[in-house]
Design an enzyme around this catalytic site. Structure first.
Site, PDB file in Angstrom:
ATOM      1  N   SER A  61      68.626  98.573  42.448  1.00  0.00           N
ATOM      2  CA  SER A  61      68.495  99.571  41.385  1.00  0.00           C
ATOM      3  C   SER A  61      67.167 100.310  41.395  1.00  0.00           C
ATOM      4  O   SER A  61      67.026 101.297  40.665  1.00  0.00           O
ATOM      5  CB  SER A  61      68.689  98.915  40.023  1.00  0.00           C
ATOM      6  N   LYS A  64      67.299 103.973  41.811  1.00  0.00           N
ATOM      7  CA  LYS A  64      67.809 104.892  40.771  1.00  0.00           C
ATOM      8  C   LYS A  64      66.815 105.999  40.393  1.00  0.00           C
ATOM      9  O   LYS A  64      67.224 107.160  40.263  1.00  0.00           O
ATOM     10  CB  LYS A  64      68.290 104.100  39.556  1.00  0.00           C
ATOM     11  N   TYR A 189      76.244 105.645  47.200  1.00  0.00           N
ATOM     12  CA  TYR A 189      75.573 104.729  46.264  1.00  0.00           C
ATOM     13  C   TYR A 189      75.271 103.372  46.923  1.00  0.00           C
ATOM     14  O   TYR A 189      74.165 102.844  46.816  1.00  0.00           O
ATOM     15  CB  TYR A 189      76.441 104.548  45.009  1.00  0.00           C
ATOM     16  N   TYR A 241      66.681  97.333  32.590  1.00  0.00           N
ATOM     17  CA  TYR A 241      67.992  96.948  32.067  1.00  0.00           C
ATOM     18  C   TYR A 241      67.958  96.894  30.540  1.00  0.00           C
ATOM     19  O   TYR A 241      67.192  97.639  29.914  1.00  0.00           O
ATOM     20  CB  TYR A 241      68.440  95.604  32.674  1.00  0.00           C
ATOM     21  N   VAL A 259      68.243  94.083  41.390  1.00  0.00           N
ATOM     22  CA  VAL A 259      68.737  92.715  41.488  1.00  0.00           C
ATOM     23  C   VAL A 259      68.286  91.977  42.755  1.00  0.00           C
ATOM     24  O   VAL A 259      68.487  90.768  42.867  1.00  0.00           O
ATOM     25  CB  VAL A 259      70.276  92.616  41.374  1.00  0.00           C
TER      26      VAL A 259
HETATM   27  N1  GLU Z   1      73.805  97.462  44.168  1.00  0.00           N
HETATM   28  C1  GLU Z   1      73.707  96.844  42.878  1.00  0.00           C
HETATM   29  C2  GLU Z   1      74.947  97.121  42.068  1.00  0.00           C
HETATM   30  O1  GLU Z   1      75.313  98.233  41.961  1.00  0.00           O
HETATM   31  C3  GLU Z   1      72.472  97.329  42.164  1.00  0.00           C
HETATM   32  C4  GLU Z   1      72.339  96.686  40.830  1.00  0.00           C
HETATM   33  C5  GLU Z   1      70.923  96.505  40.379  1.00  0.00           C
HETATM   34  O2  GLU Z   1      69.994  96.324  41.168  1.00  0.00           O
HETATM   35  O3  GLU Z   1      70.758  96.534  39.161  1.00  0.00           O
HETATM   36  O4  GLU Z   1      75.566  96.246  41.568  1.00  0.00           O
END
Ligand code: GLU
Length: 305
Positions: A61, A64, A189, A241, A259
């Site tokens: 993430s 992002k 993505y 988050y 994550v």
């Molecule tokens: N590739 C992970 C997902 O989409 C990223 C989630 C994250 O790092 O919060 O589930």
């Protein structure tokens, strides 16, 4: 600075035993929970580090904010904001419906999966291959790494176990919030999440965001300061988050976690910080990483509040 980083890292090391490595993407479950590193790049260009700061991991993430930047550069603020809102959802990053009513663009933001999937669809390019290449180039430039690439094993693992992200993307499509071929957008993505970095790369990206869009050494402007304000503000309110509020109190700087255990923290006008510690807390944030940032913030008065 190195001495301070070494000391704080050792003080926080016991927390690496309390978290759990993400396992919903099988390839991530192979990470070493004891790995722990930090890298800092100050506004004057000084680099400082401690621990496993050159160990490779995937952005997850943490990509992002870069997806958001690329979408903003390609489309402008108004167009992006009309497609994805800026308010915190207060829900987990992969919540199936961020609203209690029928979904609209104001219910999601670019730091949750739904918003990031829409960002992928907004990147300009003739094909998804080209769109992803443009994102990878921007990431390499921000990270100060020409050789940046994806971790193929993580990418394949994400794609094979991406049912939840597929559900999110098809839900967006059903509400008219996602243009284009869903599987191609998703592939972009998954690749974006699988870009390989280390703490140094995260600190480098953060330092550009802290420096209003200028690269640390050359001073080259990669994006205007209006965009660093936009991205930093959304990271502050939504980047950690559904733990972003508590993080703002404990640490008080814009940050994004992933994550895989990475945290990228931006101290506006002062420094960029990259941390890696893959054992996560219940919300998906690096447990020891947050403790380390909290201590560093106290020692150096980093909170913007
Ligand atoms: N590739 C992970 C997902 O989409 C990223 C989630 C994250 O790092 O919060 O589930």
């Amino acid at each position: 600075m190195e001495e301070l980083l070494e000391r704080l890292l050792e003080e926080c090391r016991p927390y690496t035993e309390q978290g759990r490595v993400a396992n919903y993407i099988p390839e991530l479950a192979k990470s070493d929970p004891a790995a722990f590193g930090i890298y800092v790049i100050g506004s004057e260009g000084k680099h400082s580090w401690a621990g496993d700061c050159r160990q490779k991991f995937t952005l997850q993430s943490v990509v992002k904010p870069i997806l958001l930047l690329q979408a903003l550069l390609d489309n402008g603020v108004e167009a992006v904001q009309s497609r994805v809102g800026v308010e915190a959802t207060g829900k987990p990053f992969d919540a199936i419906n961020a609203s209690d009513q029928s979904l609209d663009s104001g219910h999601i933001n670019p730091m949750v999966n739904m918003g990031a999937i829409v960002m992928c669809s907004l990147i300009h390019g003739g094909s998804y291959e080209e769109r992803f290449q443009r994102l990878l180039e921007l990431t390499g430039k921000l990270a100060g790494d020409d050789g940046i690439c994806i971790d193929e094993a993580v990418y394949r693992s994400e794609k094979a176990h991406g049912s939840r992200n597929r559900a999110l993307a098809y839900l967006l499509k059903s509400y008219g919030l996602l243009d284009g071929n869903v599987e191609e957008v998703l592939d972009c993505y998954f690749r974006a999440c699988s870009i390989q970095v280390d703490c140094r790369a995260l600190a480098h990206i953060a330092s550009v965001l802290s420096n209003r869009g200028r690269l640390p050494v050359s001073g080259q402007k990669v994006f205007p300061s209006t965009l660093s304000r936009y991205v930093n503000a959304i990271m502050l309110t939504c980047g950690m988050y559904d733990g972003s509020g508590e993080f703002a109190i404990r640490v008080g700087v814009p940050a994004k976690s992933g994550v895989s255990g990475g945290i990228m923290a931006v101290v506006p006008t002062r420094m960029g910080i990259g941390i890696y510690s893959p054992a996560l807390d219940a919300k998906g944030n690096s447990l020891a990483g947050i403790h380390l940032l909290e201590k560093l913030s106290r020692e150096l008065y980093l909170s913007v509040f």
